[in-house]
Enzyme design. Structure first.
Site, PDB file in Angstrom:
ATOM      1  N   ASP A   1      37.309 -12.054  28.797  1.00  0.00           N
ATOM      2  CA  ASP A   1      35.888 -11.961  28.465  1.00  0.00           C
ATOM      3  C   ASP A   1      35.707 -11.099  27.225  1.00  0.00           C
ATOM      4  O   ASP A   1      36.569 -10.299  26.889  1.00  0.00           O
ATOM      5  CB  ASP A   1      35.107 -11.354  29.638  1.00  0.00           C
ATOM      6  CG  ASP A   1      35.553  -9.925  29.942  1.00  0.00           C
ATOM      7  OD1 ASP A   1      36.722  -9.749  30.325  1.00  0.00           O
ATOM      8  OD2 ASP A   1      34.746  -8.992  29.790  1.00  0.00           O
TER       9      ASP A   1
ATOM     10  N   HIS B   1      33.449 -10.503  34.003  1.00  0.00           N
ATOM     11  CA  HIS B   1      34.756  -9.927  33.702  1.00  0.00           C
ATOM     12  C   HIS B   1      35.897 -10.833  34.160  1.00  0.00           C
ATOM     13  O   HIS B   1      37.046 -10.641  33.758  1.00  0.00           O
ATOM     14  CB  HIS B   1      34.871  -8.552  34.370  1.00  0.00           C
ATOM     15  CG  HIS B   1      35.599  -7.516  33.582  1.00  0.00           C
ATOM     16  ND1 HIS B   1      35.673  -7.505  32.202  1.00  0.00           N
ATOM     17  CD2 HIS B   1      36.297  -6.429  33.981  1.00  0.00           C
ATOM     18  CE1 HIS B   1      36.370  -6.461  31.800  1.00  0.00           C
ATOM     19  NE2 HIS B   1      36.773  -5.795  32.861  1.00  0.00           N
TER      20      HIS B   1
ATOM     21  N   ASN C   1      39.801  -2.934  28.041  1.00  0.00           N
ATOM     22  CA  ASN C   1      40.887  -2.192  28.680  1.00  0.00           C
ATOM     23  C   ASN C   1      42.068  -3.069  29.090  1.00  0.00           C
ATOM     24  O   ASN C   1      43.208  -2.614  29.086  1.00  0.00           O
ATOM     25  CB  ASN C   1      40.361  -1.403  29.882  1.00  0.00           C
ATOM     26  CG  ASN C   1      39.475  -0.261  29.454  1.00  0.00           C
ATOM     27  OD1 ASN C   1      39.627   0.283  28.364  1.00  0.00           O
ATOM     28  ND2 ASN C   1      38.525   0.101  30.300  1.00  0.00           N
TER      29      ASN C   1
ATOM     30  N   TYR D   1      34.508  -9.847  42.994  1.00  0.00           N
ATOM     31  CA  TYR D   1      34.612 -10.132  41.566  1.00  0.00           C
ATOM     32  C   TYR D   1      34.520 -11.615  41.232  1.00  0.00           C
ATOM     33  O   TYR D   1      34.488 -11.979  40.059  1.00  0.00           O
ATOM     34  CB  TYR D   1      35.926  -9.574  41.010  1.00  0.00           C
ATOM     35  CG  TYR D   1      36.036  -8.081  41.148  1.00  0.00           C
ATOM     36  CD1 TYR D   1      35.225  -7.232  40.401  1.00  0.00           C
ATOM     37  CD2 TYR D   1      36.941  -7.513  42.038  1.00  0.00           C
ATOM     38  CE1 TYR D   1      35.318  -5.855  40.525  1.00  0.00           C
ATOM     39  CE2 TYR D   1      37.041  -6.133  42.169  1.00  0.00           C
ATOM     40  CZ  TYR D   1      36.222  -5.316  41.415  1.00  0.00           C
ATOM     41  OH  TYR D   1      36.318  -3.960  41.546  1.00  0.00           O
TER      42      TYR D   1
END
Length: 186
Positions: A91, A20, A112, A15
């Site tokens: 983000d 994100h 989320n 990641y």
């Protein structure tokens, strides 16, 4: 006066430098510029930074994006910080790349991580700094897009945008939400 700055992202090498993880990147950029380090703590990587008479607690939750609320609530309570001194950096696919937007409160807007924070805190009355990542993806490809890395042309501009977002974080803590929104939301 104490503040909690929560940069949202996902842990793990896969990641790193993905769209994100913009929240993590803003906090990492501040740490590099001002010479403080994050250490692994309960539910998050944490740092404490004293700047212009303010005590700023920064967290990068290790709970993954969708469960960020647990870490945010824990550190608000741990450091006895009122929710009005919380800033969540995340983000936002609904903002074009290079744009940042600060709001004193609001809905999760399909994010989320913010949705989980709202649920755990029981309120949407906290500040959020949204870091634009754009929405240049085909239908059904949103997950691949947000978990993808910035293309070269955006990556070259990324330091400038991270610096502007970092300046907004500092302004939130030192000058307040209204002044910061007036200055950075242009």
């Amino acid at each position: 006066m104490k503040f909690l700055i929560a940069g949202l992202g996902n842990i793990g090498p896969e990641y790193i430098l993905t769209r994100h993880n913009a929240g993590f990147m803003v906090l990492d950029r501040l740490a590099a510029q001002y010479g403080f380090d994050f250490t692994m703590s309960r539910l998050a990587y944490t740092a404490e930074w004293r700047h212009k008479g303010k005590i700023i607690h920064l967290i990068k939750p290790t709970t993954y994006m969708n469960l960020s609320g647990r870490a945010v609530l824990y550190y608000l309570k741990q450091h006895d910080i009122p929710v009005e001194n919380l800033l969540v950096v995340t983000d936002d696919k609904d903002l074009p790349f290079e744009k940042i937007r600060l709001r004193a409160k609001g809905s999760p807007g399909g994010h989320n991580g913010l949705r989980n924070i709202d649920e755990v805190l029981g309120t949407q009355e906290y500040a959020r700094l949204r870091f634009g990542i754009g929405s240049n993806f085909s239908k059904g490809r949103q997950v691949d897009f947000v978990l993808g890395k910035f293309p070269d042309q955006e990556f070259e501009k990324l330091p400038e945008v991270l610096d502007r977002a970092g300046d907004a974080v500092i302004s939130f803590c030192t000058s307040g939400i209204q002044h910061t929104m007036n200055f950075f939301n242009q």
